[in-house]
Design an enzyme around this catalytic site. Structure first.
Site, PDB file in Angstrom:
ATOM      1  N   LYS A 169       0.825  -1.230   0.000  1.00  0.00           N
ATOM      2  CA  LYS A 169       0.000   0.000   0.000  1.00  0.00           C
ATOM      3  C   LYS A 169       0.849   1.265   0.000  1.00  0.00           C
ATOM      4  CE  LYS A 169      -2.322  -0.343   3.842  1.00  0.00           C
ATOM      5  NZ  LYS A 169      -1.888  -1.652   4.319  1.00  0.00           N
ATOM      6  N   ARG A 180      -9.579   2.020   8.607  1.00  0.00           N
ATOM      7  CA  ARG A 180      -9.275   0.628   8.913  1.00  0.00           C
ATOM      8  C   ARG A 180     -10.432  -0.046   9.631  1.00  0.00           C
ATOM      9  NH1 ARG A 180      -3.292   1.345   8.849  1.00  0.00           N
ATOM     10  NH2 ARG A 180      -2.305  -0.685   8.890  1.00  0.00           N
ATOM     11  N   ARG A 209      11.034  -5.870   4.778  1.00  0.00           N
ATOM     12  CA  ARG A 209      10.914  -4.412   4.663  1.00  0.00           C
ATOM     13  C   ARG A 209      11.971  -3.696   5.498  1.00  0.00           C
ATOM     14  NH1 ARG A 209       5.189  -1.872   5.119  1.00  0.00           N
ATOM     15  NH2 ARG A 209       4.993  -3.231   6.932  1.00  0.00           N
ATOM     16  N   ARG A 215      10.983  -1.943  11.052  1.00  0.00           N
ATOM     17  CA  ARG A 215       9.884  -1.507  11.923  1.00  0.00           C
ATOM     18  C   ARG A 215       9.707  -2.517  13.050  1.00  0.00           C
ATOM     19  NH1 ARG A 215       4.756   0.132   8.244  1.00  0.00           N
ATOM     20  NH2 ARG A 215       3.734  -0.999   9.925  1.00  0.00           N
ATOM     21  N   ARG A 270      -1.085  -8.600  12.993  1.00  0.00           N
ATOM     22  CA  ARG A 270      -1.607  -7.487  12.183  1.00  0.00           C
ATOM     23  C   ARG A 270      -2.496  -8.006  11.058  1.00  0.00           C
ATOM     24  NH1 ARG A 270       3.693  -5.095  10.423  1.00  0.00           N
ATOM     25  NH2 ARG A 270       2.434  -3.800   9.059  1.00  0.00           N
TER      26      ARG A 270
END
Ligand code: AMP
Length: 208
Positions: free
Chosen positions: A13, A88, A122, A155, A166
């Site tokens: 995203k 969300r 990531r 992160r 998540r």
């Protein structure tokens, strides 16, 4: 254009929202980035949000809605915006509908195994918020941001157990938005597998 980018964690995203925002000349508004800045700065909102974020849950609706309302009032969002990571929940979507009309909602979808790979690989820049992936989108020099030369980090919520949480949170609280926006004729579906540029072409295609 006033757009929302929807999709599970790790679908890409942020990467696609940034490319489209750049292409359209509108700001990308990432509630995750704004919240991470609050956490780093130790604000009251940051202190309230931190635990939820680290556990892979959602920050309470009232806090995120107020934060987004204030951001959408900034002059740069007058001519359009891309919301990345908001709404969300259905309650957030209903609050958003009262704040602004939307032109489209892009839903990025991907197989669950791919989501885990994307998130664990990531790397992010703590200074300018640029996002990389060790395999599919590495920085030019290992561990260093191309844009501002800061050392890249991972992160804290990209550890596998938190990623799984998540994804679970997404399924339970965010996935119902797919039907919500489909029912309102706003949903544009994009398969998010492949190279960044290929996915970008697909996104542009559904926005024509
Ligand atoms: P993201 O960078 O979009 O993956 O967001 C990181 C984390 O920030 C999420 O896992 C949530 O804990 C929190 N967050 C971001 N956006 C929202 C939102 N719209 N509602 C609630 N929590 C959010």
């Amino acid at each position: 254009m006033r757009l929302v980018f929807l999709g599970p964690p790790g679908a890409g995203k942020g990467t696609q929202a940034a490319k489209v925002a750049n292409h359209l000349g509108v700001p990308r508004i990432s509630t995750g980035d704004i919240l991470r800045r609050h956490v780093a700065d130790g604000t009251e909102l940051g202190r309230k949000a931190k635990g939820h974020m680290e556990a892979g849950g959602l920050v309470p609706d009232d806090l995120v809605i107020e934060m987004t309302r204030l951001r959408l009032r900034q002059p740069d969002a007058k001519g359009g915006f891309i919301l990345d990571g908001f709404p969300r929940t259905i309650a957030q979507a209903e609050a958003l509908a009262k704040l602004t009309p939307l032109d489209a909602v892009v839903n990025l979808f991907l197989e669950p195994e791919e989501l885990i790979k994307r998130s664990t690989g990531r790397r992010v820049c703590p200074s300018c918020e640029a996002v990389y992936h060790i395999a599919s989108n590495p920085p030019k020099k290992g561990g260093v941001c191309d844009r501002c030369q800061s050392a890249l980090t991972t992160r804290p919520d990209d550890r596998e157990p938190v990623i799984r949480k998540r994804i679970e949170t997404y399924e339970r609280q965010t996935a119902p938005l797919i039907k919500y926006y489909r029912d309102r004729g706003l949903l544009r579906e994009v398969y998010a597998s492949g190279l960044i540029e290929e996915i970008f072409l697909r996104v542009r295609e559904v926005l024509k």
